[in-house]
Design an enzyme around this catalytic site. Structure first.
Site, short mmCIF file in Angstrom:
data_model
loop_
_atom_site.label_atom_id
_atom_site.label_comp_id
_atom_site.label_asym_id
_atom_site.label_seq_id
_atom_site.Cartn_x
_atom_site.Cartn_y
_atom_site.Cartn_z
CB CYS A 173 -0.94 -0.11 1.15
SG CYS A 173 -0.13 -0.09 3.06
CG HIS A 230 -4.12 0.14 4.99
ND1 HIS A 230 -3.69 -0.32 3.94
CD2 HIS A 230 -5.27 0.94 4.24
CE1 HIS A 230 -4.23 -0.44 2.86
NE2 HIS A 230 -5.31 0.43 3.22
#
Length: 326
Positions: free
Chosen positions: A36, A275
């Site tokens: 990510c 994240h």
């Protein structure tokens, strides 16, 4: 770099109808192994029109053996996609990147700012001998480090180029005040005295950092991670830093007004876990890119990513801001 239609993003085209961004393709990226951190940077750069146009117009023969070629292939596969939404794999590019930089070789979460700096520097290196070095034209500004001797008042000056501004974070400060703090004078005295060439001795001095010129695309890195000596590790700084969608900056040689176009957000507690998501403004609408999932985002929710006024490590926080000069 094959693209497949993603049913989970089909709703965007149906929901927006005639309001779907004209001429744009909204593509998510697969995340097979904690990438990510790279996905958000590639999204930010694709929707940076100046960068995208230069990549797509890049004329060298595509031989798939350097980052410029692979980026062009990636951007072409998005821009030429027949549907308005889809999902793409960046596996070919990431396999190449892992051979070039061992930091990104593995299945562990990495830092998106570190990836951005490596990526931009790598492409700039490929362009450095070319007359049209568009990385410099788009992202680079110049800063001045000045040291003034308090004995003879001679000013020593060093010029440096920058592709982003990394800002220390302070409680109850806005983005503007953090930018101002960057230029705050620093006293050099005691053991930190400055050796003055004119005085030929160590002297008390004042050090200051000044912006000399400004880039067309200003990338601001908020220092959300710092080393904590008490626990002996990097910790997250969730300090609330409000930022506006318009930003006016006065440098030594010019003044520019900027418009916020992209926000890289970090969720979670630490630099090596958590994240990243990317929020990008496309033709007046904010879209959230969460790996392969794409959804609408509204201006009224931007304050949720400022951070928090009270200490917390798990907060969703803006980490990088991309501003385009108007």
């Amino acid at each position: 770099m094959g693209v497949t239609q993603s049913s989970q993003n089909d709703h965007l085209e149906k929901y927006l109808g005639q309001d779907f961004p004209d001429g744009e393709i909204l593509i998510g990226f697969e995340n097979p192994s904690n990438i990510c951190y790279s996905n958000v940077i590639l999204q930010a750069l694709y929707y940076c029109k100046d960068f995208r146009n230069c990549i797509l117009q890049y004329q060298n023969p595509i031989n798939q053996n350097n980052l410029l070629d692979l980026t062009k292939l990636l951007f072409q596969s998005i821009s030429k996609h027949k549907q308005k939404t889809g999902v793409i794999s960046t596996k070919k590019m990431m396999n190449y990147i892992k051979t070039k930089n061992k930091i990104f070789d593995g299945k562990y979460h990495q830092d998106s700012h570190e990836f951005y700096m490596w990526f931009i520097n790598e492409i700039e290196e490929l362009l450095k001998d070319k007359q049209n070095n568009w990385i410099r034209q788009i992202f680079q500004g110049q800063q001045l480090t000045q040291i003034e001797c308090l004995n003879c008042h001679t000013i020593s000056q060093r010029e440096e180029m920058y592709c982003d501004l990394s800002l220390d974070l302070f409680p109850n400060y806005s983005l503007n005040t953090c930018l101002q703090q960057m230029s705050k004078e620093e006293q050099l005295n005691g053991q930190n005295q400055f050796f003055c060439d004119k005085c030929q001795s160590k002297q008390d001095a004042i050090k200051r950092l000044l912006l000399n010129t400004l880039p067309n695309v200003l990338v601001i890195h908020l220092k959300r991670f710092k080393y904590d000596e008490r626990c002996g590790q990097m910790i997250k700084v969730s300090t609330k830093i409000p930022f506006s969608q318009q930003l006016r900056i006065k440098a030594q040689k010019q003044t520019k007004t900027y418009e916020l176009t992209t926000i890289i957000i970090h969720l979670g507690q630490g630099i090596l876990y958590g994240h990243y998501i990317c929020i990008t403004k496309i033709q007046g609408k904010w879209f959230k890119f969460d790996d392969d999932k794409i959804s609408l985002f509204v201006d009224q929710d931007l304050h949720y990513v400022y951070g928090r006024s009270y200490p917390t490590q798990a907060q969703t926080c803006a980490y990088m801001l991309f501003y385009n000069a108007q």
